[in-house]
Write an enzyme that holds these catalytic residues in place. Structure first.
Site, PDB file in Angstrom:
ATOM      1  CG  HIS A   1      -2.719   4.041   9.305  1.00 47.95           C
ATOM      2  ND1 HIS A   1      -3.563   3.691   9.904  1.00 47.95           N
ATOM      3  CD2 HIS A   1      -3.044   4.756   7.950  1.00 47.95           C
ATOM      4  CE1 HIS A   1      -4.148   3.955  10.118  1.00 47.95           C
ATOM      5  NE2 HIS A   1      -4.100   3.725   8.967  1.00 47.95           N
TER       6      HIS A   1
ATOM      7  CG  ASP B   1      -0.492  -0.011   2.774  1.00 48.14           C
ATOM      8  OD1 ASP B   1       0.798  -0.834   2.255  1.00 48.14           O
ATOM      9  OD2 ASP B   1      -0.905   0.006   3.652  1.00 48.14           O
TER      10      ASP B   1
ATOM     11  CE1 TYR C   1      -6.025   7.165   0.970  1.00 49.46           C
ATOM     12  CE2 TYR C   1      -8.139   6.670   2.933  1.00 49.46           C
ATOM     13  CZ  TYR C   1      -6.813   7.342   2.506  1.00 49.46           C
ATOM     14  OH  TYR C   1      -5.833   6.794   3.318  1.00 49.46           O
TER      15      TYR C   1
ATOM     16  CG  HIS D   1      -8.389   3.983   8.337  1.00 47.76           C
ATOM     17  ND1 HIS D   1      -8.466   4.551   7.348  1.00 47.76           N
ATOM     18  CD2 HIS D   1      -8.797   2.258   7.892  1.00 47.76           C
ATOM     19  CE1 HIS D   1      -9.500   3.688   6.367  1.00 47.76           C
ATOM     20  NE2 HIS D   1      -9.274   2.869   6.417  1.00 47.76           N
TER      21      HIS D   1
ATOM     22  CG  ASP E   1      -7.978   8.120   9.253  1.00 45.74           C
ATOM     23  OD1 ASP E   1      -7.660   9.716   8.265  1.00 45.74           O
ATOM     24  OD2 ASP E   1      -8.652   7.335   9.182  1.00 45.74           O
TER      25      ASP E   1
HETATM   26 ZN   LIG Z   1      -7.519   6.544   7.139  1.00 44.80          ZN
END
Ligand SMILES: [Zn+2]
Length: 390
Positions: free
Chosen positions: A157, A115, A318, A194, A192
């Site tokens: 991340h 990714d 995104y 995530h 976010d």
């Molecule tokens: Zn995210």
């Protein structure tokens, strides 16, 4: 444009340059996004606002990046583009194969295969995203500005020794480390969709940084951490708010008012870092939520009332036009300026069809975060909030 008086006197910095937007627009997960964000903010006239100063990004030094990241990772990153097109001659076929294998292994080791694939300018991009967030922290440390906006930052991340989840270096960790030179306690709030795992990992054993992540949590959903129970045991200053599909703006605002605001009042930080990943917006191809831009806006408005040194970062998102819309809207809120609902004519105007409007209505997705569930969340966070007082 109408001026909203309560936010009119802030000194606001906005990190941007054409070269940086060009580099950030090459990120394989967000191709073209950065340029569209800044173009729309500019089209609304916000970059020319009297209260806003554009700050040029800068590249972090290796030494600065290695305050958090491992030297071998950063050095590999700097050489990652080299040798991609090595053709070799017949005498060196075996050596070239060996080299290729070892490079593949190393790409895998450093998280640069799936990714976070290598792209042209990756090292310079990494240095710029890290350097710009460090610079943002320095500006707040010097009391040169009250708010610094860095929409290309927020890469939550990335780990100490590897890239992860579309994030090459963790500019957030680097900036919080810089803030800590002056600010005793920092609260980090991650909106976010995530889990903000990289930031939590970095500060999980200190009470000087309170990391708060609101995120979607479900089997198989990246990164799979942040359940709300497992990680909260590491330290009192890690708070996770695991949420279910279809999160609506009203539920998010309720959680912010009933769980996050009390947490803030208990912790009383000296500085605030707000990660505004907008992949929880309705229609995001990776997100599972149903937020409108107003969801992020309401959270930001509340954070602005705290009147603490504030760094505002981007993150996921995104659907590029949604991210551009949302970041233009959030920039207008920081400036206290109302902007028209009609998207102004600009280079990417046609991408905003069919309605050419700023706001996007939430979809029909059901909000699985029931009142009872939100109540459980409130109690869970209140328990952690009490622990922070001790
Ligand atoms: Zn995210």
């Amino acid at each position: 444009m109408a001026r909203i008086s309560s936010h009119a006197t802030r000194r606001i910095a906005y990190i941007y340059s054409e070269e940086y937007a060009e580099l950030a627009s090459r990120l394989p997960s967000n191709v073209g996004r950065s340029k569209k964000i800044h173009a729309l903010v500019d089209a609304y006239g916000l970059l020319r606002a009297a209260d806003l100063t554009i700050i040029s990004p800068r590249q972090a030094t290796i030494r600065e990046l290695c305050r958090y990241h491992s030297r071998d990772y950063i050095e590999f990153l700097r050489g990652a583009e080299d040798g991609e097109s090595s053709s070799g001659d017949d005498d060196n076929v075996i050596n070239d194969d060996d080299h290729a294998d070892s490079k593949e292994d190393q790409l895998e080791k450093y998280g640069l295969r799936y990714d976070c694939t290598v792209f042209e300018g990756i090292a310079k991009y990494a240095e710029m995203v890290g350097g710009s967030s460090i610079e943002a922290a320095m500006l707040l440390n010097d009391d040169a500005f009250d708010v610094v906006i860095h929409w290309d930052g927020g890469r939550h991340h990335a780990k100490k020794d590897m890239a992860a989840g579309f994030c090459i270096v963790n500019d957030i960790v680097l900036s919080i480390m810089e803030l800590q030179k002056i600010h005793k306690k920092v609260i980090y709030i991650d909106l976010d969709v995530h889990h903000g795992d990289g930031v939590e990992n970095a500060f999980q054993f200190t009470d000087r940084v309170l990391t708060v992540s609101l995120h979607h949590f479900a089997d198989g959903f990246y990164p799979g951490t942040g359940s709300g129970t497992a990680t909260s045991m590491k330290t009192k200053a890690v708070v996770n708010v695991p949420l279910k599909s279809g999160l609506s703006t009203s539920t998010l605002v309720r959680i912010f008012d009933e769980a996050i605001e009390p947490l803030y009042s208990t912790y009383i930080p000296d500085a605030v870092v707000l990660q505004c990943g907008v992949d929880g917006m309705t229609g995001d191809p990776l997100g599972k939520w149903n937020l409108s831009m107003k969801g992020y806006g309401e959270c930001l408005k509340r954070v602005l009332t705290w009147k603490k040194p504030l760094m505002i970062l981007g993150g996921g998102g995104y659907k590029t036009t949604s991210a551009a819309r949302c970041y233009a809207y959030l920039t207008s809120l920081v400036l206290g300026k109302e902007i028209p609902e009609e998207i102004p004519e600009h280079e990417y105007f046609e991408d905003f069809k069919p309605d050419f409007m700023l706001h996007i209505d939430a979809g029909m997705q059901a909000d699985e975060n029931t009142d009872a569930y939100v109540d459980d969340i409130r109690k869970l966070v209140a328990k952690q909030s009490q622990a922070l007082q001790i």
